[in-house]
Design a protein around this motif. Structure first.
Motif: not given
Length: 356
Positions: A69-71, A83-95
């Protein structure tokens, strides 16, 4: 004794292979993206427009995604329509991110939906992994597709917030906007091309960022200037909800109507003259915007399948229908969608539900 040991080793290897996870790249034909996306040579897929979603039918005890994620962004995870979840994505490196686990036997459907705007983050998906000898099958598109061009109302800005709150990314949710509500009602896929604060010809409070007229032809909302290939999909209906920001300052922009007509013509030039285009009158439209939309209606009266929706003032009420920064909450968006359902039905011929 050696034979018994050899047999045990073979049995262990067989069980290990049988339980091996299955990984496919994001551009695998069994992974279906809906929205404006960039497919890379390495098999990854990038996107930033709000509302973009990816689906696949899979078997396996779990499902995970490898992404970067860029940002920052928020994505909703649906398994078998729930709906099972709302997730926050961060991190420029693949994970790797686990989306769901402890799933029962049989085929499950994943839907991973970006519910926040491109201004805050661009997502890249590299692969999906199904646990326990999983498999993947493509999800076929629905019979109907709606494209919605808009601003913060379409993005679901503050739709999960309260009337006394200000904007937070975690309370933005396009799935709780009128746009997604309309798509669900008519059992349609959708593509959202929207950005908060943007107008047809000028932006909120005079912001010098690109207007929606300038963003509409682009692959990404906020992360590049690559031209979009309009041959990627052809909607059955285009909805435009713009004008609130154009008229957020005193004085009416002289070129609002002409730029709006140009935007309509741009859509029709790519999707065909017969494509229905519905121009929404924002629920909060002031007298100057109402006058401009009336003029717009006169200008497009000779165009095929173009309609300006009639205003329904005061349907979104204080204390009940308001989220963050005076934007509609989910209840307010439901009301807005309800006013547009009969108009969409009339323009497209799509039947309304009998139990309304």
């Amino acid at each position: 004794m050696k034979k018994l040991i050899s047999f045990a080793v073979v049995l262990f290897m067989t069980v290990t292979v049988a339980m091996a996870d299955r990984t496919v790249k994001a551009n695998d034909p069994n992974i279906s993206f809906t929205g404006r996306v960039q497919r890379m040579d390495d098999g990854a897929v990038s996107y930033d427009w709000v509302g973009t979603y990816v689906q696949t039918d899979f078997t396996g005890s779990s499902i995970s995604v490898r992404m970067s994620e860029e940002g920052e962004s928020y994505h909703q995870v649906f398994i078998d329509g729930k709906l099972v979840g709302k997730l926050r994505f961060t991190g420029k490196e693949p994970h790797d991110v686990l989306l769901a686990n402890k799933l029962g036997k049989g085929t499950h459907r994943l839907r991973l939906q970006k519910v926040t705007e491109g201004e805050y983050g661009r997502s890249t998906i590299f692969s999906f992994t199904a646990g326990g000898k999983g498999s993947f099958t493509a999800v076929q598109p629905k019979q109907r597709l709606i494209e919605v061009i808009g601003d913060s109302y379409t993005c679901g800005y503050g739709s999960e917030g309260t009337q006394d709150s200000h904007f937070e990314l975690k309370t933005e949710n396009c799935d709780k906007s009128y746009a997604c509500a309309l798509a669900r009602y008519f059992d349609a896929d959708y593509v959202i091309v929207a950005h908060s604060g943007m107008g047809v010809t000028r932006n909120y409070a005079g912001k010098t960022m690109r207007t929606m007229s300038q963003r509409y032809p682009l692959l990404f909302d906020d992360h590049d200037s690559i031209a979009y290939d309009f041959n990627q999909y052809r909607p059955d209906l285009v909805i435009i909800n713009l004008g609130t920001n154009d008229f957020s300052r005193s004085g009416a922009p002289a070129d609002y109507v002409s730029k709006y007509v140009k935007l309509i013509k741009t859509a029709k030039s790519h999707y065909g003259e017969r494509i229905p285009v519905l121009c929404v009158t924002p629920h909060s439209a002031n007298i100057f915007l109402l006058a401009a939309l009336k003029e717009l209606g006169e200008k497009v009266s000779g165009m095929k399948n173009v309609r300006v929706a009639e205003p329904m003032p005061n349907i979104v009420v204080k204390g009940h229908d308001i989220g963050s920064d005076w934007h509609p909450n989910w209840k307010g968006h439901q009301k807005i969608a309800s006013t547009l359902i009969p108009v969409v039905s009339t323009m497209t011929g799509w039947e309304m539900e009998n139990d309304i």
